[in-house]
Design a protein around this motif. Structure first.
Motif, PDB file in Angstrom:
ATOM      1  N   GLN A  33      16.838   4.041   0.752  1.00  0.00           N
ATOM      2  CA  GLN A  33      17.310   2.439   1.509  1.00  0.00           C
ATOM      3  C   GLN A  33      16.593   2.946   2.881  1.00  0.00           C
ATOM      4  O   GLN A  33      16.125   1.703   3.270  1.00  0.00           O
ATOM      5  CB  GLN A  33      18.859   2.491   1.724  1.00  0.00           C
ATOM      6  CG  GLN A  33      19.213   1.195   2.172  1.00  0.00           C
ATOM      7  CD  GLN A  33      18.715  -0.212   1.187  1.00  0.00           C
ATOM      8  OE1 GLN A  33      18.878  -0.045   0.017  1.00  0.00           O
ATOM      9  NE2 GLN A  33      18.067  -1.105   1.822  1.00  0.00           N
ATOM     10  N   TRP A  34      16.635   3.819   3.652  1.00  0.00           N
ATOM     11  CA  TRP A  34      16.014   4.208   4.875  1.00  0.00           C
ATOM     12  C   TRP A  34      14.466   3.721   4.765  1.00  0.00           C
ATOM     13  O   TRP A  34      13.935   2.938   5.816  1.00  0.00           O
ATOM     14  CB  TRP A  34      16.224   5.604   5.353  1.00  0.00           C
ATOM     15  CG  TRP A  34      15.439   6.584   4.346  1.00  0.00           C
ATOM     16  CD1 TRP A  34      15.853   7.095   3.542  1.00  0.00           C
ATOM     17  CD2 TRP A  34      14.066   6.976   4.922  1.00  0.00           C
ATOM     18  NE1 TRP A  34      15.026   8.095   3.184  1.00  0.00           N
ATOM     19  CE2 TRP A  34      13.880   8.145   3.908  1.00  0.00           C
ATOM     20  CE3 TRP A  34      12.975   6.651   5.469  1.00  0.00           C
ATOM     21  CZ2 TRP A  34      12.809   8.667   3.779  1.00  0.00           C
ATOM     22  CZ3 TRP A  34      11.754   7.240   5.571  1.00  0.00           C
ATOM     23  CH2 TRP A  34      11.658   8.248   4.558  1.00  0.00           C
ATOM     24  N   PHE A  35      13.587   4.073   3.608  1.00  0.00           N
ATOM     25  CA  PHE A  35      12.345   3.734   3.481  1.00  0.00           C
ATOM     26  C   PHE A  35      12.146   2.309   3.288  1.00  0.00           C
ATOM     27  O   PHE A  35      11.189   1.609   3.840  1.00  0.00           O
ATOM     28  CB  PHE A  35      11.833   4.650   2.270  1.00  0.00           C
ATOM     29  CG  PHE A  35      10.208   4.295   2.200  1.00  0.00           C
ATOM     30  CD1 PHE A  35       9.542   5.241   2.997  1.00  0.00           C
ATOM     31  CD2 PHE A  35       9.955   3.580   1.371  1.00  0.00           C
ATOM     32  CE1 PHE A  35       8.038   4.973   3.087  1.00  0.00           C
ATOM     33  CE2 PHE A  35       8.334   3.439   1.372  1.00  0.00           C
ATOM     34  CZ  PHE A  35       7.661   4.388   1.898  1.00  0.00           C
ATOM     35  N   LYS A  36      13.148   1.675   2.581  1.00  0.00           N
ATOM     36  CA  LYS A  36      13.130   0.350   2.175  1.00  0.00           C
ATOM     37  C   LYS A  36      13.208  -0.564   3.379  1.00  0.00           C
ATOM     38  O   LYS A  36      12.645  -1.581   3.639  1.00  0.00           O
ATOM     39  CB  LYS A  36      14.069  -0.197   1.183  1.00  0.00           C
ATOM     40  CG  LYS A  36      14.111   0.282  -0.354  1.00  0.00           C
ATOM     41  CD  LYS A  36      15.118  -0.205  -1.280  1.00  0.00           C
ATOM     42  CE  LYS A  36      14.985   0.271  -2.646  1.00  0.00           C
ATOM     43  NZ  LYS A  36      16.159   0.103  -3.351  1.00  0.00           N
ATOM     44  N   ARG A  37      13.825  -0.378   4.468  1.00  0.00           N
ATOM     45  CA  ARG A  37      14.175  -0.731   5.548  1.00  0.00           C
ATOM     46  C   ARG A  37      12.758  -0.630   6.514  1.00  0.00           C
ATOM     47  O   ARG A  37      12.373  -1.728   7.044  1.00  0.00           O
ATOM     48  CB  ARG A  37      15.173  -0.108   6.414  1.00  0.00           C
ATOM     49  CG  ARG A  37      16.607  -0.426   6.029  1.00  0.00           C
ATOM     50  CD  ARG A  37      17.559  -0.267   6.958  1.00  0.00           C
ATOM     51  NE  ARG A  37      17.910   1.218   6.994  1.00  0.00           N
ATOM     52  CZ  ARG A  37      18.756   1.991   6.517  1.00  0.00           C
ATOM     53  NH1 ARG A  37      19.456   1.455   5.502  1.00  0.00           N
ATOM     54  NH2 ARG A  37      18.906   3.093   6.587  1.00  0.00           N
ATOM     55  N   ILE A  38      12.141   0.455   6.385  1.00  0.00           N
ATOM     56  CA  ILE A  38      10.750   0.310   6.864  1.00  0.00           C
ATOM     57  C   ILE A  38       9.720  -0.484   6.469  1.00  0.00           C
ATOM     58  O   ILE A  38       9.118  -1.192   6.936  1.00  0.00           O
ATOM     59  CB  ILE A  38      10.239   1.841   6.808  1.00  0.00           C
ATOM     60  CG1 ILE A  38      10.994   2.915   8.034  1.00  0.00           C
ATOM     61  CG2 ILE A  38       8.803   1.854   7.365  1.00  0.00           C
ATOM     62  CD1 ILE A  38      10.811   4.351   7.768  1.00  0.00           C
ATOM     63  N   ASP A  60      13.701  -5.423  -2.602  1.00  0.00           N
ATOM     64  CA  ASP A  60      14.305  -3.911  -2.881  1.00  0.00           C
ATOM     65  C   ASP A  60      14.647  -3.440  -4.165  1.00  0.00           C
ATOM     66  O   ASP A  60      14.608  -2.054  -4.414  1.00  0.00           O
ATOM     67  CB  ASP A  60      15.872  -4.262  -1.934  1.00  0.00           C
ATOM     68  CG  ASP A  60      15.735  -3.736  -0.308  1.00  0.00           C
ATOM     69  OD1 ASP A  60      14.637  -3.728  -0.036  1.00  0.00           O
ATOM     70  OD2 ASP A  60      16.629  -3.725   0.072  1.00  0.00           O
TER      71      ASP A  60
END
Length: 395
Positions: free
Chosen positions: A145-150, A138
């Motif tokens: 953050q939403w893209f990191k979760r993906i 991360d």
């Protein structure tokens, strides 16, 4: 008959990070290569090259190391990646020439992925070890953050697909094994400690350690975002029972300038000593010199530095996160603190440093007993057995 007296093996360690990089995975790979070489096995390491240039091979004491052409990552001080279209055929050729009996991949990224695939295709035994969580990336991904979760979700999925082709899968702690079962759908993961040579950090008979003039808190490791060293520095002025304590920080990394500025802004720069990268002996001296060891990181799959501090019979204060709670028996060998809570951290440090020297020694002795479960010989025996296709128990 000891396992080492059987037929020597040709072992390939596929490692995305290796010395001179200083991190837990790199140090484990070095220790693994060193021990397997000492046991009479032929050891090769596939790793990234640390600078620009073509792939080359170097002969080291512990192994023949094949350094693959790599590229720097702008968001990390030293981490480098390989491009599959540049190195995959090179990896295939190297493995075909080496003719390994077993391949031990240290991650499911890049080098590990290709090596496990080659092993499966060529009916060569493979072992896969996971040293970190995908979320550890991360801080180095410049995305929302939403893209990191993906990214993390897909990385877990890839881990399951790639490691699912290996003959055996390990990770350092039961907590990490549980995460891999739940998120990567890998059902047969062995929790197998990275191991530590406990005797390296014990006080030798008659040895005298020159202590600092002030109660000393030690942190050792990479100065990286996920280590949360700023929380330790910010907790220092909140300590009331032992207001003259100092911090020694061993290690290098991209956060050093930022951490120095925090200490300056708080007016405690004289109480925070940055020692930088040090030799193994200097690190050992730092463990033996300190009064308490602190690990505020929240992304630790095992924390070799904490094991080393416990080996040196130091009490510990650790973040209550990831695998660190497995290393603490509350009030017996140290304490846990709530991540992000500077006052809680300060209180726990105060609690240990306010004890008498004899009382702290009792905590340290309890920690030393606990770390015996992580003795390096036990770990290396287990990996050697896995290499030979034997069943291994983690109990």
């Amino acid at each position: 008959m000891p396992v080492a007296e059987e037929k020597p093996l040709t072992i390939v360690i596929a490692a995305d990070t290796y010395l001179p990089n200083v991190n837990g995975a790199a140090m484990f790979c070095y220790r693994l290569a060193t021990e397997m070489h000492a046991r009479g096995h032929r050891v090769h390491v596939l790793a990234v090259r640390g600078d620009d240039g073509k792939t080359f091979t170097e002969i080291r004491d512990e192994a023949i190391v094949h350094r693959l052409k790599s590229h720097s990552v702008p968001t990390h001080e030293y981490f480098r990646i390989v491009a599959p279209w540049e190195v995959n055929r090179q990896i295939d050729r190297l493995l075909a020439d080496i003719k390994p009996d077993v391949i031990h991949a240290q991650s499911h990224y890049m080098i590990g992925q290709r090596s496990v695939g080659w092993a499966k295709k060529n009916k060569v035994r493979s072992v896969a070890t996971n040293h970190f969580m995908p979320e550890n990336l991360d801080p180095f991904l410049p995305f929302p953050q939403w893209f990191k979760r993906i990214v993390a979700h897909n990385s877990w999925k890839d881990m399951g697909k790639i490691f699912g082709r290996a003959d055996a899968v390990t990770t350092p702690t039961p907590l990490a094994a549980k995460a891999m079962r739940e998120r990567a759908k890998l059902m047969n993961v062995l929790p197998l400690s990275n191991g530590i040579e406990v005797g390296n950090y014990e006080l030798a008979p008659g040895e005298q350690i020159i202590k600092n003039d002030f109660p000393t808190i030690l942190f050792a490791g990479r100065l990286a975002v996920e280590k949360n060293i700023h929380e330790l520095i910010e907790a220092l002025p909140l300590m009331t029972q032992v207001p003259d304590a100092i911090i020694e920080i061993v290690g290098g990394g991209e956060q050093r300038v930022h951490l120095e500025k925090i200490a300056d802004d708080l007016g405690i720069r004289d109480r925070v000593r940055f020692l930088g990268l040090v030799s193994d002996e200097e690190l050992r001296q730092a463990y033996l010199r300190c009064d308490v060891f602190c690990q505020p990181g929240t992304a630790e799959l095992q924390s070799l530095v904490t094991l080393e501090a416990l080996s040196a019979s130091r009490p510990v204060v650790l973040a209550n996160a990831m695998a660190l709670p497995h290393l603490v028996d509350e009030g017996v060998n140290g304490y846990m603190f709530k991540p992000g809570d500077r006052q809680d951290l300060a209180d726990k440090l105060d609690r240990i440093l306010a004890l008498s020297e004899d009382e702290r020694a009792k905590l340290g002795q309890a920690g030393h007993r606990k770390v015996m479960n992580h003795a390096q010989r036990k770990t290396m025996d287990s990996f050697e057995a896995l290499y030979r296709g034997e069943k291994v128990s983690t109990h």
